[in-house]
Design an enzyme around this catalytic site. Structure first.
Site, PDB file in Angstrom:
ATOM      1  N   ASP A 241      72.030  41.402   7.970  1.00  0.00           N
ATOM      2  CA  ASP A 241      72.091  42.853   7.818  1.00  0.00           C
ATOM      3  C   ASP A 241      72.588  43.500   9.119  1.00  0.00           C
ATOM      4  O   ASP A 241      73.682  43.163   9.584  1.00  0.00           O
ATOM      5  CB  ASP A 241      70.700  43.357   7.390  1.00  0.00           C
ATOM      6  CG  ASP A 241      70.666  44.807   6.967  1.00  0.00           C
ATOM      7  OD1 ASP A 241      70.992  45.082   5.809  1.00  0.00           O
ATOM      8  OD2 ASP A 241      70.305  45.661   7.806  1.00  0.00           O
TER       9      ASP A 241
ATOM     10  N   HIS B  24      68.127  40.345  -0.996  1.00  0.00           N
ATOM     11  CA  HIS B  24      68.724  40.646   0.308  1.00  0.00           C
ATOM     12  C   HIS B  24      68.003  39.930   1.440  1.00  0.00           C
ATOM     13  O   HIS B  24      68.632  39.462   2.392  1.00  0.00           O
ATOM     14  CB  HIS B  24      68.680  42.154   0.533  1.00  0.00           C
ATOM     15  CG  HIS B  24      69.240  42.611   1.845  1.00  0.00           C
ATOM     16  ND1 HIS B  24      70.557  42.418   2.205  1.00  0.00           N
ATOM     17  CD2 HIS B  24      68.650  43.265   2.886  1.00  0.00           C
ATOM     18  CE1 HIS B  24      70.765  42.932   3.414  1.00  0.00           C
ATOM     19  NE2 HIS B  24      69.619  43.449   3.845  1.00  0.00           N
TER      20      HIS B  24
END
Length: 302
Positions: free
Chosen positions: A117, A282
């Site tokens: 991320d 994620h």
């Protein structure tokens, strides 16, 4: 007391004027630095880090502005140029320089680097800015900043509403998020988790505590990605700069959802690329740590 990675030693390491990073270190052998994402801290790597520490020196910092690391004002002077309005104090160029300085302070002039991320954007920038330092590069569940904005369009861009909120000039985003920080940051921990049990209650609480105390710096990090970071990526693309080290990318199938070819996007930046689409949520380093560690070991063997 905040959770820690078992078996890791903790220290604070100065990396720039007035900026020290909180870092967890363990193991021996070739060095690997692991960079966390949003809305998390270095704890997101706890499973992968302990796995890799069996035969590598593993370094897990909290990024500038996150966790227990220092949080300088967004308009602090740095080498990136720009101003508080475009987040220059949290330019990925500046944050990447922090990581290079951190590794050097720990005795490593060259190291492998993996990021998730936001940490993957820092890792990407480190790979472009410091190609002689980064031996191997892994980026988990992102696109490079310039490409990210290119694929966000129409109603599908609603999934990235936080990108647009935190891109606004200093003031309003900080006040809005500070009004209900646990709701804001908790929204992403809930929405992006494929397996809720992967983030136990004490870790979730640590993430929320850390984010609640870092709203201005987190917003500044995101604001930079709508300002100075785009400028840096655009300049590199115009000059034909590419990642020269072996690169591994693990991503959810965002390309199918948003209408782009993720592997092709990454091939434009990296010649030696292994790109995989995965079925995890994620937070893949917490949901599938054995698979992520295996992918990183395969990268290090290239």
């Amino acid at each position: 007391m905040a959770p820690v990675i078992p078996g890791f030693d903790y220290r604070r390491v100065p990396v720039a004027d007035g900026v020290s990073l909180n870092v967890a270190v363990a193991g021996s052998g070739s060095p690997v630095v692991l960079l966390h994402g949003f809305p998390q801290t270095h704890l997101m790597w706890r499973h992968v880090a302990t796995d890799l520490a069996a035969d590598h020196t593993v370094i897990c910092p909290d990024l500038r502005g996150y966790g227990a690391s220092d949080k300088p004002a967004a308009d602090a002077a740095d080498a990136a140029g720009g101003s508080a309005a475009d987040g220059a104090g949290y330019a990925k160029r500046t944050m990447a320089a922090d990581i290079v300085a951190l590794a050097r302070a720990l005795g490593h002039d060259r190291f492998a680097l993996a990021g998730h991320d936001r940490g993957a954007l820092v890792a990407f920038r480190a790979g472009l800015d410091h190609p002689s330092v980064i031996t191997h590069l892994a980026c988990l569940d992102v696109l490079p900043t310039l490409d990210m904005w290119d694929v966000m369009r129409g109603t599908t861009a609603a999934v990235g509403f936080h990108l647009y909120l935190m891109a606004q000039p200093p003031g309003l985003p900080e006040r809005m998020i500070s009004a209900c920080p646990d709701d804001f940051f908790g929204h992403f921990l809930d929405l992006w988790t494929g397996d809720p049990t992967a983030i136990p209650a004490e870790v979730r609480a640590a993430y929320l505590d850390a984010c609640r105390a870092a709203v201005p710096s987190i917003v500044a990090d995101y604001r930079a990605s709508a300002g100075v970071d785009v400028d840096h990526d655009r300049a590199d693309r115009a000059e034909g700069r590419r990642l020269t080290m072996p690169v591994t990318v693990l991503q959810q199938d965002w390309g199918a959802a948003l209408g782009y070819d993720a592997a092709a996007v990454w091939r434009a930046w990296a010649s030696d690329l292994e790109h995989s689409t995965v079925g995890y949520g994620h937070f893949m380093a917490e949901e599938a740590p054995a698979d992520v560690a295996k992918a990183l070991r395969a990268l290090l063997a290239r």
